[in-house]
Design an enzyme around this catalytic site. Structure first.
Site, PDB file in Angstrom:
ATOM      1  N   ALA A 106       0.834  -1.212   0.000  1.00 37.04           N
ATOM      2  CA  ALA A 106       0.000   0.000   0.000  1.00 37.04           C
ATOM      3  C   ALA A 106       0.870   1.265   0.000  1.00 37.04           C
ATOM      4  O   ALA A 106       1.934   1.252   0.600  1.00 37.04           O
ATOM      5  CB  ALA A 106      -0.902   0.010   1.228  1.00 37.04           C
ATOM      6  N   PRO A 107       0.444   2.317  -0.686  1.00 39.94           N
ATOM      7  CA  PRO A 107      -0.843   2.470  -1.373  1.00 39.94           C
ATOM      8  C   PRO A 107      -0.922   1.792  -2.742  1.00 39.94           C
ATOM      9  O   PRO A 107      -1.997   1.749  -3.332  1.00 39.94           O
ATOM     10  CB  PRO A 107      -0.964   3.994  -1.520  1.00 39.94           C
ATOM     11  CG  PRO A 107       0.446   4.485  -1.546  1.00 39.94           C
ATOM     12  CD  PRO A 107       1.227   3.561  -0.663  1.00 39.94           C
ATOM     13  N   GLY A 108       0.193   1.256  -3.248  1.00 39.10           N
ATOM     14  CA  GLY A 108       0.080   0.407  -4.433  1.00 39.10           C
ATOM     15  C   GLY A 108       0.655   0.954  -5.730  1.00 39.10           C
ATOM     16  O   GLY A 108       0.438   0.376  -6.796  1.00 39.10           O
ATOM     17  N   ASN A 109       1.387   2.057  -5.645  1.00 32.63           N
ATOM     18  CA  ASN A 109       1.949   2.595  -6.885  1.00 32.63           C
ATOM     19  C   ASN A 109       2.920   1.615  -7.541  1.00 32.63           C
ATOM     20  O   ASN A 109       2.911   1.428  -8.761  1.00 32.63           O
ATOM     21  CB  ASN A 109       2.690   3.913  -6.616  1.00 32.63           C
ATOM     22  CG  ASN A 109       1.725   5.057  -6.427  1.00 32.63           C
ATOM     23  OD1 ASN A 109       0.562   4.960  -6.824  1.00 32.63           O
ATOM     24  ND2 ASN A 109       2.188   6.134  -5.823  1.00 32.63           N
ATOM     25  N   LYS A 110       3.749   1.001  -6.705  1.00 29.09           N
ATOM     26  CA  LYS A 110       4.726   0.065  -7.295  1.00 29.09           C
ATOM     27  C   LYS A 110       4.025  -1.218  -7.710  1.00 29.09           C
ATOM     28  O   LYS A 110       4.423  -1.865  -8.672  1.00 29.09           O
ATOM     29  CB  LYS A 110       5.860  -0.212  -6.321  1.00 29.09           C
ATOM     30  CG  LYS A 110       6.670   1.046  -6.050  1.00 29.09           C
ATOM     31  CD  LYS A 110       7.789   0.822  -5.091  1.00 29.09           C
ATOM     32  CE  LYS A 110       8.369   2.125  -4.599  1.00 29.09           C
ATOM     33  NZ  LYS A 110       7.554   2.759  -3.540  1.00 29.09           N
ATOM     34  N   ARG A 136      -4.809   0.746   5.097  1.00 26.83           N
ATOM     35  CA  ARG A 136      -3.968   0.913   3.909  1.00 26.83           C
ATOM     36  C   ARG A 136      -4.281  -0.162   2.869  1.00 26.83           C
ATOM     37  O   ARG A 136      -4.163   0.057   1.668  1.00 26.83           O
ATOM     38  CB  ARG A 136      -2.482   0.918   4.298  1.00 26.83           C
ATOM     39  CG  ARG A 136      -2.101   2.180   5.099  1.00 26.83           C
ATOM     40  CD  ARG A 136      -0.683   2.139   5.573  1.00 26.83           C
ATOM     41  NE  ARG A 136       0.292   2.156   4.501  1.00 26.83           N
ATOM     42  CZ  ARG A 136       0.790   3.248   3.939  1.00 26.83           C
ATOM     43  NH1 ARG A 136       0.406   4.438   4.371  1.00 26.83           N
ATOM     44  NH2 ARG A 136       1.664   3.169   2.973  1.00 26.83           N
ATOM     45  N   ASP A 196       9.391  -3.543  -0.177  1.00 25.58           N
ATOM     46  CA  ASP A 196       9.335  -2.098   0.088  1.00 25.58           C
ATOM     47  C   ASP A 196       8.759  -1.856   1.486  1.00 25.58           C
ATOM     48  O   ASP A 196       7.625  -1.427   1.626  1.00 25.58           O
ATOM     49  CB  ASP A 196       8.472  -1.426  -0.999  1.00 25.58           C
ATOM     50  CG  ASP A 196       8.416   0.089  -0.912  1.00 25.58           C
ATOM     51  OD1 ASP A 196       8.974   0.659   0.027  1.00 25.58           O
ATOM     52  OD2 ASP A 196       7.815   0.722  -1.796  1.00 25.58           O
ATOM     53  N   CYS A 254      13.167   4.907   1.166  1.00 21.10           N
ATOM     54  CA  CYS A 254      13.205   6.329   0.836  1.00 21.10           C
ATOM     55  C   CYS A 254      13.954   7.042   1.959  1.00 21.10           C
ATOM     56  O   CYS A 254      13.609   8.149   2.346  1.00 21.10           O
ATOM     57  CB  CYS A 254      11.824   6.914   0.624  1.00 21.10           C
ATOM     58  SG  CYS A 254      10.835   6.848   2.078  1.00 21.10           S
TER      59      CYS A 254
HETATM   60  N1  SAM Z   1       5.318  -0.018  -2.120  1.00 20.38           N
HETATM   61  C1  SAM Z   1       4.352   1.007  -1.743  1.00 20.38           C
HETATM   62  C2  SAM Z   1       4.068   1.914  -2.930  1.00 20.38           C
HETATM   63  O1  SAM Z   1       4.914   2.067  -3.790  1.00 20.38           O
HETATM   64  O2  SAM Z   1       2.968   2.483  -3.003  1.00 20.38           O
HETATM   65  C3  SAM Z   1       4.833   1.785  -0.558  1.00 20.38           C
HETATM   66  C4  SAM Z   1       5.095   0.893   0.623  1.00 20.38           C
HETATM   67  S1  SAM Z   1       5.161   1.715   2.174  1.00 20.38           S
HETATM   68  C5  SAM Z   1       6.742   2.333   2.150  1.00 20.38           C
HETATM   69  C6  SAM Z   1       5.313   0.401   3.299  1.00 20.38           C
HETATM   70  C7  SAM Z   1       4.005  -0.368   3.472  1.00 20.38           C
HETATM   71  O3  SAM Z   1       4.344  -1.634   3.974  1.00 20.38           O
HETATM   72  C8  SAM Z   1       3.047   0.257   4.475  1.00 20.38           C
HETATM   73  O4  SAM Z   1       1.763   0.338   3.909  1.00 20.38           O
HETATM   74  C9  SAM Z   1       3.051  -0.714   5.647  1.00 20.38           C
HETATM   75  O5  SAM Z   1       1.785  -0.823   6.289  1.00 20.38           O
HETATM   76  C10 SAM Z   1       3.406  -2.011   4.938  1.00 20.38           C
HETATM   77  N2  SAM Z   1       4.107  -3.000   5.764  1.00 20.38           N
HETATM   78  C11 SAM Z   1       5.105  -2.776   6.654  1.00 20.38           C
HETATM   79  N3  SAM Z   1       5.507  -3.944   7.188  1.00 20.38           N
HETATM   80  C12 SAM Z   1       4.771  -4.931   6.607  1.00 20.38           C
HETATM   81  C13 SAM Z   1       4.744  -6.331   6.726  1.00 20.38           C
HETATM   82  N4  SAM Z   1       5.523  -6.968   7.599  1.00 20.38           N
HETATM   83  N5  SAM Z   1       3.889  -7.039   5.949  1.00 20.38           N
HETATM   84  C14 SAM Z   1       3.068  -6.407   5.084  1.00 20.38           C
HETATM   85  N6  SAM Z   1       3.035  -5.062   4.934  1.00 20.38           N
HETATM   86  C15 SAM Z   1       3.880  -4.329   5.686  1.00 20.38           C
END
Ligand code: SAM
Length: 307
Positions: A106-110, A136, A196, A254
């Protein structure tokens, strides 16, 4: 120039959602709406096609797209250039037998970027998109539906609780693990998956002024926080390495802190999981050979890799 001036020189990026239309169609439509194919820093209506990321457009920093009909229709994805690198580097194959995990979606761009690279208009390949946070996760599913991703299975789960030996994931070859991402810290390990996770976010360009003005000196709390984040990031990558079919993992953040970047990569590469697979750091020749920077020279075992 001052940090504020350098931030102002960062263009507004928009990724054309190739699941909805082509970049050629997008360019034609923009021109019919009064945009011009010219330097966005010279003209407020100018835009250019990015030289490194396919299907990415750059606009003047003053341009906003949140109310734009192309954005609302899922044809434009508002995504910084830095955050486009992981999916491009992961480069999942556009084939029916392509199985990929986005560990933290989330939010899912990648995720939508990966889906597009896999050719997700029909049902090409299969992308598991994990997100542990319920709210999310809802945003993620809305975003994937708006972007028309047909080859993605969003799963509201903590990646660390997913069994790598579950037969469901035995065909996964590529994996993304992300803690946000500054392009110059991009690291690439071994073979295929997107990771990520959550990081300090210190490298997000909109926050750069704040970082330079207030975070330059480490205080104890900051250091503890970074250590905790790094420990979590290491757990995530090691878990990714336990999936038996995985050939390629992309880890990105980031953050501008070496402790979340180079140090994490070094430690995971020295782990039992990396040795068992085995995983090794991909060479600059294999990953974005045209990209000039490779991390902080002082933090690399071989400083010549920085150039
Ligand atoms: N890749 C996303 C994008 O490009 O839109 C951004 C990802 S954001 C940096 C990190 C996300 O990972 C957050 O929504 C967080 O809730 C989730 N997250 C963190 N640890 C996690 C885990 N152990 N398992 C699943 N999701 C996790």
């Amino acid at each position: 120039s001052s940090p504020r001036n350098s931030t102002a020189r960062i263009p507004r990026h928009v990724r054309v959602n190739t699941l909805a239309w082509s970049t050629e169609e997008a360019v034609k439509s923009l021109i019919s709406r009064g945009f011009t194919a010219s330097d966005p820093f010279e003209s407020p209506k100018g835009f250019l096609i990015d030289e490194h990321i396919p299907n990415l457009l750059s606009f003047s920093p003053q341009t906003t797209f949140h109310e734009d009909p192309f954005y609302k229709a899922g044809k434009f994805i508002l995504q910084d250039k830095a955050s486009c690198f992981p999916a491009v580097v992961l480069a999942p194959p556009a084939r029916d037998d392509s199985f990929v995990i986005d560990a933290t979606s989330a939010p899912g761009n990648k995720t939508s970027h990966l889906s597009a690279l896999m050719g997700g208009k029909g049902k090409v390949g299969y992308l598991f998109a994990f997100e542990r946070d319920k709210k999310r996760f809802i945003t993620l599913t809305a975003m994937l539906s708006r972007a028309g991703c047909k080859n993605v299975e969003p799963v509201n789960v903590d990646f660390l609780t997913v069994d790598p030996l579950d037969p469901k994931y035995s065909r996964v070859t590529h994996m993304l693990v992300i803690h946000h991402i500054p392009a110059r810290k991009l690291k690439f390990i071994g073979a295929f998956s997107l990771l990520d996770p959550s990081c300090s976010g210190s490298g997000i360009v909109n926050r750069l002024d704040y970082l330079l003005e207030t975070e330059i000196e480490d205080d104890g709390d900051q250091e503890d926080r970074l250590k905790r984040l790094a420990a979590f990031q290491i757990l995530m990558i090691k878990h990714a390495m336990r999936f038996p079919g995985v050939q390629k993992i992309v880890y990105s953040t980031c953050s501008v802190h070496a402790i979340e970047n180079e140090h994490v990569v070094r430690e995971t590469l020295n782990s039992d999981e990396a040795r068992a697979a085995p995983f090794s750091l991909a060479s600059p020749k294999e990953v974005l050979p045209q990209w000039p920077r490779r991390g902080l020279p002082d933090e690399l075992e071989d400083p010549s890799e920085a150039l």
